[in-house]
Design a protein around this motif. Structure first.
Motif, PDB file in Angstrom:
ATOM      1  N   UNK A 143      45.966  28.362  51.689  1.00  0.00           N
ATOM      2  CA  UNK A 143      46.383  27.586  50.531  1.00  0.00           C
ATOM      3  C   UNK A 143      45.185  27.073  49.730  1.00  0.00           C
ATOM      4  N   UNK A 144      44.191  26.503  50.415  1.00  0.00           N
ATOM      5  CA  UNK A 144      43.039  25.936  49.695  1.00  0.00           C
ATOM      6  C   UNK A 144      42.181  27.033  49.070  1.00  0.00           C
ATOM      7  N   UNK A 145      42.038  28.165  49.769  1.00  0.00           N
ATOM      8  CA  UNK A 145      41.245  29.265  49.207  1.00  0.00           C
ATOM      9  C   UNK A 145      41.905  29.784  47.934  1.00  0.00           C
ATOM     10  N   UNK A 146      43.215  30.026  47.965  1.00  0.00           N
ATOM     11  CA  UNK A 146      43.911  30.518  46.778  1.00  0.00           C
ATOM     12  C   UNK A 146      43.837  29.501  45.648  1.00  0.00           C
ATOM     13  N   UNK A 147      43.953  28.222  45.964  1.00  0.00           N
ATOM     14  CA  UNK A 147      43.894  27.173  44.953  1.00  0.00           C
ATOM     15  C   UNK A 147      42.536  27.160  44.258  1.00  0.00           C
ATOM     16  N   UNK A 148      41.459  27.314  45.007  1.00  0.00           N
ATOM     17  CA  UNK A 148      40.121  27.256  44.408  1.00  0.00           C
ATOM     18  C   UNK A 148      39.785  28.547  43.677  1.00  0.00           C
ATOM     19  N   UNK A 149      40.322  29.670  44.146  1.00  0.00           N
ATOM     20  CA  UNK A 149      40.117  30.920  43.416  1.00  0.00           C
ATOM     21  C   UNK A 149      40.768  30.831  42.038  1.00  0.00           C
ATOM     22  N   UNK A 150      41.949  30.199  41.976  1.00  0.00           N
ATOM     23  CA  UNK A 150      42.676  30.088  40.716  1.00  0.00           C
ATOM     24  C   UNK A 150      41.924  29.253  39.681  1.00  0.00           C
ATOM     25  N   UNK A 151      40.974  28.442  40.109  1.00  0.00           N
ATOM     26  CA  UNK A 151      40.204  27.626  39.166  1.00  0.00           C
ATOM     27  C   UNK A 151      39.170  28.442  38.391  1.00  0.00           C
ATOM     28  N   UNK A 152      38.851  29.621  38.889  1.00  0.00           N
ATOM     29  CA  UNK A 152      37.864  30.464  38.210  1.00  0.00           C
ATOM     30  C   UNK A 152      38.591  31.261  37.136  1.00  0.00           C
ATOM     31  N   UNK A 153      38.566  30.771  35.911  1.00  0.00           N
ATOM     32  CA  UNK A 153      39.277  31.418  34.807  1.00  0.00           C
ATOM     33  C   UNK A 153      38.317  32.372  34.101  1.00  0.00           C
ATOM     34  N   UNK A 154      38.617  33.661  34.206  1.00  0.00           N
ATOM     35  CA  UNK A 154      37.702  34.672  33.675  1.00  0.00           C
ATOM     36  C   UNK A 154      38.513  35.815  33.055  1.00  0.00           C
ATOM     37  N   UNK A 155      39.166  35.591  31.902  1.00  0.00           N
ATOM     38  CA  UNK A 155      40.050  36.618  31.331  1.00  0.00           C
ATOM     39  C   UNK A 155      39.328  37.874  30.880  1.00  0.00           C
ATOM     40  N   UNK A 156      38.037  37.777  30.549  1.00  0.00           N
ATOM     41  CA  UNK A 156      37.285  38.952  30.109  1.00  0.00           C
ATOM     42  C   UNK A 156      36.659  39.720  31.265  1.00  0.00           C
ATOM     43  N   UNK A 157      36.742  39.187  32.464  1.00  0.00           N
ATOM     44  CA  UNK A 157      36.181  39.874  33.614  1.00  0.00           C
ATOM     45  C   UNK A 157      34.669  39.823  33.687  1.00  0.00           C
ATOM     46  N   UNK A 158      34.054  38.868  32.997  1.00  0.00           N
ATOM     47  CA  UNK A 158      32.589  38.780  32.999  1.00  0.00           C
ATOM     48  C   UNK A 158      32.049  38.456  34.388  1.00  0.00           C
ATOM     49  N   UNK A 159      32.858  37.815  35.208  1.00  0.00           N
ATOM     50  CA  UNK A 159      32.452  37.461  36.568  1.00  0.00           C
ATOM     51  C   UNK A 159      33.139  38.354  37.600  1.00  0.00           C
ATOM     52  N   UNK A 160      33.487  39.569  37.219  1.00  0.00           N
ATOM     53  CA  UNK A 160      34.275  40.441  38.091  1.00  0.00           C
ATOM     54  C   UNK A 160      33.692  40.629  39.485  1.00  0.00           C
ATOM     55  N   UNK A 161      32.372  40.834  39.664  1.00  0.00           N
ATOM     56  CA  UNK A 161      31.856  40.969  41.037  1.00  0.00           C
ATOM     57  C   UNK A 161      32.138  39.738  41.884  1.00  0.00           C
ATOM     58  N   UNK A 162      32.099  38.562  41.257  1.00  0.00           N
ATOM     59  CA  UNK A 162      32.349  37.317  41.978  1.00  0.00           C
ATOM     60  C   UNK A 162      33.842  37.151  42.275  1.00  0.00           C
ATOM     61  N   UNK A 163      34.692  37.342  41.269  1.00  0.00           N
ATOM     62  CA  UNK A 163      36.129  37.184  41.498  1.00  0.00           C
ATOM     63  C   UNK A 163      36.658  38.259  42.435  1.00  0.00           C
ATOM     64  N   UNK A 164      36.056  39.447  42.406  1.00  0.00           N
ATOM     65  CA  UNK A 164      36.483  40.485  43.338  1.00  0.00           C
ATOM     66  C   UNK A 164      36.192  40.065  44.776  1.00  0.00           C
TER      67      UNK A 164
END
Length: 483
Positions: A143-164
């Motif tokens: 639950x906490x991991x998913x919640x904190x991942x959702x805080x990273x808003x990156x619609x253009x995918x500029x942080x794709x290596x990190x969000x992946x």
């Protein structure tokens, strides 16, 4: 330059924002006043919920857009507020109460003030996007991991290596079967804590807001890659100005974790090419009203995927054929080229990076080093295999590889490279078939490999064996004639 404005004043918002009436009203206003305001595009194209975010090439043009928007929306009773821009002279004539913030009167002092533009953090003074992620020290659960991942808003995918990296950890959590509020397994917990500890460094990432600068030649280059973890597609804009100076900027990217059902690496690479084709369609649609793209190039480091893409889809089985057909409908086969894995910026997006590694990954932010060089300095072959192939003195294509220092014959160290269905390959296999008394597929393949490197050797030798077997039966009269 960029300008942004809030369409709905605070007093109007509660009644109008319920459903679509407000947006429908703005659309109708733009249609009704199209003849008297033919240059207006912002109210029709650049309206997002309760914001208008548009741009202009000069302050004078931006001022005209502001005046037109004000007049058009005033007919519907809309009063535009919270004006923002990256140029201080744009605010001349704007009442203080209509500014986003009174601090814009002292523009040079707001270099660290971030605004939310469609969910993105924008710094008006340096005119760049930034990322700020708050980190809470909580138990490491699903639950906490998913919640904190959702805080990273990156619609253009500029942080794709990190969000992946974060999405891959989430997939591992699902596979582990851990409950929502139970502690994550130790291996996942350690990786997540290292990831979370580095998230504050994202505040040092500043991405220029203006993607396309002044140019004479404008091209886009696309890269895709896949690994056992997942796949990534990334697009760069390449601008060449009148002085011959080349600028390369990261445009957007997208990543996906691999499906739980195991697929071969070549098939994953093909899925990465599909992901790139879909992303490219979105980018071209967005660029179409503004810029003409002279050339486009697509790059992959998978020789197998490239051989599929460059062939007729009907040659392959259903899984490959359907995806090759989709790719070819979007990207012409001749636009695809081969790139070394070390030069493929999508590689880090298909494996994941920690924040510290991402901010120092130059190839991700600017593409491979040769992309900013003249096109004749790029990798030459439109398609090659991962064998360091070269032409010998006789003009024959040979494999390089890692056996150059081995104490074996030259032909074994550097076998001749042959395509599977070449007019020379088929009779060569038949000759070996007869010479060595019709061996099995694996034996025949090993014999050929001493002097030749045949692409898709199993398929080629198996076909030849079946052909020779049929031919032998015909010679022996064991196959009857049809009536």
């Amino acid at each position: 330059m960029l300008l942004s404005v809030d369409v709905f004043a605070s007093s109007l918002r509660p009644g109008l924002i319920q459903g679509d009436p407000a947006l429908r009203t703005i659309e109708q206003l733009a249609q009704d006043l199209e003849n008297s305001h033919p240059t207006d595009q912002a109210s029709k194209r650049d309206t997002y919920v309760d914001d208008i975010v548009t741009g202009a090439d000069s302050v004078e043009q931006a001022t005209r857009i502001r005046s037109e928007l004000t007049r058009i929306l005033a007919f519907g009773g809309f009063h535009l507020r919270k004006w923002t821009s990256n140029r201080p002279d744009f605010f001349v004539g704007v009442p203080p109460e209509d500014l986003y913030c009174e601090k814009f009167r002292e523009f040079e002092s707001i270099d660290d003030m971030a605004l939310k533009i469609l969910g993105l953090s924008w710094l008006p003074q340096p005119d760049c996007f930034t990322f700020k992620v708050s980190v809470d020290d909580r138990r490491c659960t699903k639950r906490t991991i998913l919640s904190e991942i959702a805080r990273i808003f990156d619609p253009l995918g500029l942080l794709s290596p990190l969000t992946f990296f974060a999405k891959y950890l989430m997939q591992l959590l699902w596979v582990s079967g851990v409950a929502w509020d139970d502690d994550a397994p130790d291996n996942i917990s350690l990786e997540w804590k290292a990831f979370r500890a580095q998230l504050p460094v994202l505040s040092s990432v500043n991405v220029p807001r203006r993607m396309v600068s002044d140019f004479v030649v404008f091209t886009t280059t696309w890269f895709c890659d896949a690994s056992e973890r997942g796949m990534c597609a990334v697009i760069y804009c390449r601008m060449l100005d009148a002085n011959g100076v080349c600028t390369v900027k990261l445009s957007c990217a997208k990543s996906k974790v691999a499906p739980l059902r195991k697929l071969s690496i070549p098939r994953l690479e093909l899925l990465a090419a599909v992901l790139l084709a879909d992303l490219m369609m979105s980018v071209q649609e967005a660029l179409k009203p503004f810029h003409v793209v002279q050339d486009t190039f697509a790059w992959s480091d998978s020789s197998v995927a490239l051989s599929w893409i460059k062939s007729c889809p009907s040659r392959w089985k259903t899984f490959v054929a359907n995806r090759v057909s989709h790719i070819q409908d979007t990207i012409p086969p001749e636009n695809w080229r081969h790139v070394r894995t070390a030069d493929n910026p999508a590689d880090c997006g298909s494996r994941g990076l920690l924040p510290n590694d991402l901010i120092n990954q130059t190839s991700w932010w600017h593409g491979p080093y040769w992309l900013s060089q003249p096109a004749d300095a790029w990798p030459r072959s439109a398609f090659s295999v991962d064998t360091d192939s070269y032409l010998d003195d006789a003009g024959l294509l040979r494999v390089g590889g890692r056996l150059s220092r081995a104490f074996v014959d030259f032909d074994i160290k550097h076998p001749l490279l042959l395509p599977r269905d070449d007019r020379l390959t088929v009779p060569l296999i038949e000759e070996y078939h007869q010479k060595f008394m019709h061996p099995g597929v694996q034996t025949l393949q090993n014999l050929l490999a001493k002097n030749f490197w045949i692409l898709s050797p199993k398929r080629a030798t198996r076909w030849s064996q079946e052909y020779m077997h049929t031919l032998q039966q015909q010679r022996n009269g064991t196959i009857g004639r049809l009536p």
